[in-house]
Design a protein around this motif. Structure first.
Motif: not given
Length: 296
Positions: A100-127
């Motif tokens: 399911a796609e939506d607009r998320w707080e941290r990025r412009a434009g629409r993307r899927s929840l899957r992509a946004e969860l992966l972005n969160w996991l990337a932030s986790f891995a970065d730290i």
């Protein structure tokens, strides 16, 4: 795989999650694993946040993803609840509802929840690739984050071949950062071509940065012949958790993560809270709300 016969348990914190995730949630002693604001009035506990990620209501999903950043990666730190939560989230990636796609707080434009969860996991891995002196959390919490990396790698792997380019980029970004784990060194050659061919030419500056960082680290490791993982280089700027080309820039007032807020009002994005330029600027030193200077 989702069990289509699973009854509707939407009144329960984890009722919207697939059976395996519900089992992981139930088998974790969350009361012993606080996030940054555990116990504060009006702030959800980690199981409630995780249970809301796949909620039927889009606004609830958006709020839950925002809470993942605010409560589990606040101030670019990991907490006792962060690593267990990351494992649960990575187990949701194959759920069809994450498409399911939506607009998320941290990025412009629409993307899927899957992509946004992966972005969160990337932030986790970065730290998780950094060190205690970088201010990322206690030694125990950082050790737990690092210990989760091989499992996260396995759960993210399939998304690296996704047809959706935003999912593929986010998965490769998370994977590239997870490969800082020495235990995953043998997997580096497998992903190196995709990092060069996908991340290095991405429209997202954060992903391009990850590609350059990986190339620099891999070259340094080859020259030194060391098998240990990356060490944080104080002369190398930190990776940003958001793309300079894709962060929403509403200048909303900063609210600490432990402040209760009406569900219909979005939390301010990270870049707006820090007062840094969201577009066109280069990363450097910024002041966190606490007043201490950090690299982003």
């Amino acid at each position: 795989m989702i069990n289509e016969m699973t009854p509707d348990l939407s009144g329960a914190p984890a009722g919207s999650l697939p059976p395996r995730a519900q089992a992981e949630l139930a088998g974790t002693a969350w009361e012993e694993l606080p996030h940054v604001c555990t116990g504060q009035h009006g702030v959800p506990d980690t199981p409630d946040v995780l249970g809301a990620v796949l909620a039927a209501d889009p606004a609830t999903r958006v709020r839950a993803v925002g809470d993942l950043y605010r409560l589990l990666l606040n101030q670019e730190q990991v907490f006792p609840a962060t690593a267990p939560a990351a494992l649960v989230l990575a187990g949701l990636l194959d759920d069809p509802r994450t498409l399911a796609e939506d607009r998320w707080e941290r990025r412009a434009g629409r993307r899927s929840l899957r992509a946004e969860l992966l972005n969160w996991l990337a932030s986790f891995a970065d730290i998780a690739r950094l060190d205690i002196e970088d201010g990322v959390g206690t030694a125990q919490n950082l050790a737990a984050a690092r210990a989760a990396r091989p499992i996260l790698h396995d759960r993210i792997a399939d998304s690296c071949d996704a047809d959706d380019p935003l999912v593929k980029e986010a998965a490769l970004a998370a994977t590239a950062l997870l490969l800082a784990d020495p235990a995953l060194a043998s997997s580096v050659p497998r992903y190196a071509p995709a990092v060069r061919e996908v991340l290095a030419v991405s429209a997202d500056s954060y992903y391009r940065w990850i590609a350059r960082e990986r190339r620099i680290r891999s070259a340094a490791r080859s020259r030194s012949r060391r098998s240990a993982g990356w060490k944080s280089n104080p002369r190398t700027p930190r990776l940003r958790n958001d793309s300079a080309a894709g962060v929403r820039t509403e200048q909303l007032p900063y609210r600490p993560p432990c402040t209760s807020q009406h569900p219909s009002r979005p939390w301010p994005p990270l870049e707006a809270r820090r007062g840094t330029a969201a577009r066109g600027g280069s990363p450097g030193r910024t002041s966190a709300p606490s007043g201490r200077s950090r690299r982003t």
